[in-house]
Design a protein around this motif. Structure first.
Motif, PDB file in Angstrom:
ATOM      1  N   LEU A   1       0.833  -1.208   0.000  1.00 40.47           N
ATOM      2  CA  LEU A   1       0.000   0.000   0.000  1.00 40.47           C
ATOM      3  C   LEU A   1       0.864   1.253   0.000  1.00 40.47           C
ATOM      4  O   LEU A   1       1.808   1.375   0.783  1.00 40.47           O
ATOM      5  CB  LEU A   1      -0.917   0.026   1.223  1.00 40.47           C
ATOM      6  N   LEU A   2       0.521   2.188  -0.867  1.00 37.68           N
ATOM      7  CA  LEU A   2       1.274   3.432  -0.955  1.00 37.68           C
ATOM      8  C   LEU A   2       1.250   4.194   0.375  1.00 37.68           C
ATOM      9  O   LEU A   2       2.268   4.761   0.800  1.00 37.68           O
ATOM     10  CB  LEU A   2       0.729   4.314  -2.086  1.00 37.68           C
ATOM     11  N   ALA A   3       0.112   4.173   1.053  1.00 37.15           N
ATOM     12  CA  ALA A   3      -0.001   4.863   2.342  1.00 37.15           C
ATOM     13  C   ALA A   3       0.967   4.262   3.359  1.00 37.15           C
ATOM     14  O   ALA A   3       1.597   4.996   4.135  1.00 37.15           O
ATOM     15  CB  ALA A   3      -1.430   4.795   2.874  1.00 37.15           C
ATOM     16  N   TYR A   4       1.105   2.954   3.354  1.00 38.10           N
ATOM     17  CA  TYR A   4       2.048   2.304   4.266  1.00 38.10           C
ATOM     18  C   TYR A   4       3.484   2.675   3.903  1.00 38.10           C
ATOM     19  O   TYR A   4       4.283   3.035   4.771  1.00 38.10           O
ATOM     20  CB  TYR A   4       1.880   0.785   4.261  1.00 38.10           C
ATOM     21  N   LYS A   5       3.818   2.588   2.621  1.00 41.89           N
ATOM     22  CA  LYS A   5       5.179   2.912   2.185  1.00 41.89           C
ATOM     23  C   LYS A   5       5.562   4.333   2.574  1.00 41.89           C
ATOM     24  O   LYS A   5       6.644   4.579   3.108  1.00 41.89           O
ATOM     25  CB  LYS A   5       5.302   2.746   0.666  1.00 41.89           C
ATOM     26  N   ARG A   6       4.662   5.268   2.315  1.00 42.86           N
ATOM     27  CA  ARG A   6       4.961   6.681   2.615  1.00 42.86           C
ATOM     28  C   ARG A   6       5.032   6.921   4.126  1.00 42.86           C
ATOM     29  O   ARG A   6       5.867   7.688   4.597  1.00 42.86           O
ATOM     30  CB  ARG A   6       3.923   7.600   1.984  1.00 42.86           C
ATOM     31  N   SER A   7       4.155   6.274   4.883  1.00 44.87           N
ATOM     32  CA  SER A   7       4.181   6.474   6.336  1.00 44.87           C
ATOM     33  C   SER A   7       5.415   5.833   6.961  1.00 44.87           C
ATOM     34  O   SER A   7       5.978   6.361   7.923  1.00 44.87           O
ATOM     35  CB  SER A   7       2.899   5.944   6.989  1.00 44.87           C
ATOM     36  N   PHE A   8       5.865   4.716   6.415  1.00 44.60           N
ATOM     37  CA  PHE A   8       7.090   4.082   6.898  1.00 44.60           C
ATOM     38  C   PHE A   8       8.288   4.988   6.618  1.00 44.60           C
ATOM     39  O   PHE A   8       9.139   5.219   7.496  1.00 44.60           O
ATOM     40  CB  PHE A   8       7.280   2.713   6.234  1.00 44.60           C
TER      41      PHE A   8
ATOM     42  N   ASP B   1      13.533  24.430   7.058  1.00 45.37           N
ATOM     43  CA  ASP B   1      13.429  23.551   5.894  1.00 45.37           C
ATOM     44  C   ASP B   1      13.149  22.104   6.298  1.00 45.37           C
ATOM     45  O   ASP B   1      12.407  21.396   5.613  1.00 45.37           O
ATOM     46  CB  ASP B   1      14.669  23.648   5.004  1.00 45.37           C
ATOM     47  N   GLU B   2      13.692  21.641   7.420  1.00 47.91           N
ATOM     48  CA  GLU B   2      13.402  20.296   7.926  1.00 47.91           C
ATOM     49  C   GLU B   2      11.947  20.185   8.350  1.00 47.91           C
ATOM     50  O   GLU B   2      11.260  19.211   8.036  1.00 47.91           O
ATOM     51  CB  GLU B   2      14.300  19.956   9.121  1.00 47.91           C
ATOM     52  N   PHE B   3      11.489  21.206   9.076  1.00 50.98           N
ATOM     53  CA  PHE B   3      10.097  21.236   9.520  1.00 50.98           C
ATOM     54  C   PHE B   3       9.149  21.215   8.323  1.00 50.98           C
ATOM     55  O   PHE B   3       8.190  20.443   8.293  1.00 50.98           O
ATOM     56  CB  PHE B   3       9.846  22.475  10.389  1.00 50.98           C
ATOM     57  N   ASP B   4       9.429  22.051   7.325  1.00 52.93           N
ATOM     58  CA  ASP B   4       8.581  22.119   6.139  1.00 52.93           C
ATOM     59  C   ASP B   4       8.568  20.785   5.385  1.00 52.93           C
ATOM     60  O   ASP B   4       7.512  20.323   4.944  1.00 52.93           O
ATOM     61  CB  ASP B   4       9.036  23.233   5.201  1.00 52.93           C
ATOM     62  N   PHE B   5       9.731  20.163   5.243  1.00 52.69           N
ATOM     63  CA  PHE B   5       9.835  18.874   4.562  1.00 52.69           C
ATOM     64  C   PHE B   5       9.017  17.807   5.276  1.00 52.69           C
ATOM     65  O   PHE B   5       8.235  17.080   4.660  1.00 52.69           O
ATOM     66  CB  PHE B   5      11.313  18.450   4.479  1.00 52.69           C
ATOM     67  N   LEU B   6       9.181  17.716   6.598  1.00 54.50           N
ATOM     68  CA  LEU B   6       8.458  16.703   7.371  1.00 54.50           C
ATOM     69  C   LEU B   6       6.957  16.965   7.386  1.00 54.50           C
ATOM     70  O   LEU B   6       6.154  16.034   7.314  1.00 54.50           O
ATOM     71  CB  LEU B   6       9.020  16.625   8.791  1.00 54.50           C
ATOM     72  N   THR B   7       6.573  18.216   7.468  1.00 54.46           N
ATOM     73  CA  THR B   7       5.152  18.569   7.423  1.00 54.46           C
ATOM     74  C   THR B   7       4.547  18.183   6.081  1.00 54.46           C
ATOM     75  O   THR B   7       3.430  17.644   6.018  1.00 54.46           O
ATOM     76  CB  THR B   7       4.957  20.069   7.705  1.00 54.46           C
ATOM     77  N   GLU B   8       5.289  18.420   5.009  1.00 55.37           N
ATOM     78  CA  GLU B   8       4.817  18.037   3.678  1.00 55.37           C
ATOM     79  C   GLU B   8       4.638  16.517   3.582  1.00 55.37           C
ATOM     80  O   GLU B   8       3.632  16.040   3.044  1.00 55.37           O
ATOM     81  CB  GLU B   8       5.823  18.510   2.625  1.00 55.37           C
ATOM     82  N   LYS B   9       5.582  15.763   4.113  1.00 53.29           N
ATOM     83  CA  LYS B   9       5.486  14.296   4.097  1.00 53.29           C
ATOM     84  C   LYS B   9       4.280  13.824   4.909  1.00 53.29           C
ATOM     85  O   LYS B   9       3.560  12.922   4.510  1.00 53.29           O
ATOM     86  CB  LYS B   9       6.768  13.650   4.625  1.00 53.29           C
ATOM     87  N   SER B  10       4.061  14.444   6.057  1.00 57.42           N
ATOM     88  CA  SER B  10       2.919  14.095   6.901  1.00 57.42           C
ATOM     89  C   SER B  10       1.606  14.410   6.196  1.00 57.42           C
ATOM     90  O   SER B  10       0.654  13.622   6.254  1.00 57.42           O
ATOM     91  CB  SER B  10       3.014  14.842   8.232  1.00 57.42           C
ATOM     92  N   ASN B  11       1.549  15.548   5.534  1.00 59.25           N
ATOM     93  CA  ASN B  11       0.327  15.911   4.803  1.00 59.25           C
ATOM     94  C   ASN B  11       0.050  14.931   3.664  1.00 59.25           C
ATOM     95  O   ASN B  11      -1.105  14.591   3.400  1.00 59.25           O
ATOM     96  CB  ASN B  11       0.434  17.338   4.264  1.00 59.25           C
ATOM     97  N   GLU B  12       1.113  14.465   3.013  1.00 59.37           N
ATOM     98  CA  GLU B  12       0.945  13.476   1.945  1.00 59.37           C
ATOM     99  C   GLU B  12       0.346  12.184   2.507  1.00 59.37           C
ATOM    100  O   GLU B  12      -0.579  11.619   1.929  1.00 59.37           O
ATOM    101  CB  GLU B  12       2.302  13.181   1.299  1.00 59.37           C
ATOM    102  N   VAL B  13       0.861  11.741   3.639  1.00 56.63           N
ATOM    103  CA  VAL B  13       0.331  10.537   4.289  1.00 56.63           C
ATOM    104  C   VAL B  13      -1.139  10.760   4.651  1.00 56.63           C
ATOM    105  O   VAL B  13      -1.985   9.887   4.444  1.00 56.63           O
ATOM    106  CB  VAL B  13       1.167  10.160   5.532  1.00 56.63           C
TER     107      VAL B  13
ATOM    108  N   VAL C   1       1.613   5.475  12.871  1.00 56.88           N
ATOM    109  CA  VAL C   1       0.879   5.761  11.637  1.00 56.88           C
ATOM    110  C   VAL C   1       0.960   4.535  10.731  1.00 56.88           C
ATOM    111  O   VAL C   1      -0.063   4.009  10.275  1.00 56.88           O
ATOM    112  CB  VAL C   1       1.440   7.012  10.920  1.00 56.88           C
ATOM    113  N   ALA C   2       2.168   4.046  10.506  1.00 57.18           N
ATOM    114  CA  ALA C   2       2.367   2.884   9.635  1.00 57.18           C
ATOM    115  C   ALA C   2       1.779   1.611  10.241  1.00 57.18           C
ATOM    116  O   ALA C   2       1.127   0.823   9.543  1.00 57.18           O
ATOM    117  CB  ALA C   2       3.856   2.694   9.355  1.00 57.18           C
TER     118      ALA C   2
END
Length: 119
Positions: free
Chosen positions: A6-13, A92-104, A45-46
């Motif tokens: 599952l894409l959601a699992y892959k991204r959350s991992f 930039d780290e915060f923004d990157f991680l927030t973007e990844k979380s929003n994608e999940v 999450v994963a």
């Protein structure tokens, strides 16, 4: 269906692993509070997605576990806010991680709104 596919699992991992790596630089005094909490919530999450796939015979149980996953994702975002405010994360780290979380979060919402595609 394997939950690992599952894409959601892959991204959350991946997201949880980013959190793990970046939180290694958090101060030692945060080890049993912020560091432990953000790692735990991001991993959950994963793990909740994995659990949801085992409950997919029952739509309401499936959605419930995905809702738990979404809640853990929101908790992780809260811990990210604290880490950024305490200056443990650069902007930039915060923004990157927030973007990844929003994608999940978007992937989870898709699954919750379209359970028939996963049952």
């Amino acid at each position: 269906m394997k939950f690992q596919d599952l894409l959601a699992y892959k991204r959350s991992f991946e997201f949880a692993m980013y959190i793990f790596k970046i939180s290694k630089s958090f101060p030692k005094e945060e080890q049993y509070s912020l560091t432990d909490q953000i790692r735990r919530s991001s991993r959950n999450v994963a793990v909740n997605i994995a659990e949801a796939t085992r409950k997919r015979r029952y739509e309401k149980h499936f959605i419930s576990k995905l809702t738990d996953s979404d809640a853990e994702n929101a908790e992780t975002q809260g811990w990210l806010e604290f880490a950024h405010a305490c200056e443990y994360l650069k902007k930039d780290e915060f923004d990157f991680l927030t973007e990844k979380s929003n994608e999940v979060g978007k992937l989870l919402n898709y699954m919750m709104n379209n359970p028939d595609k996963f049952l």
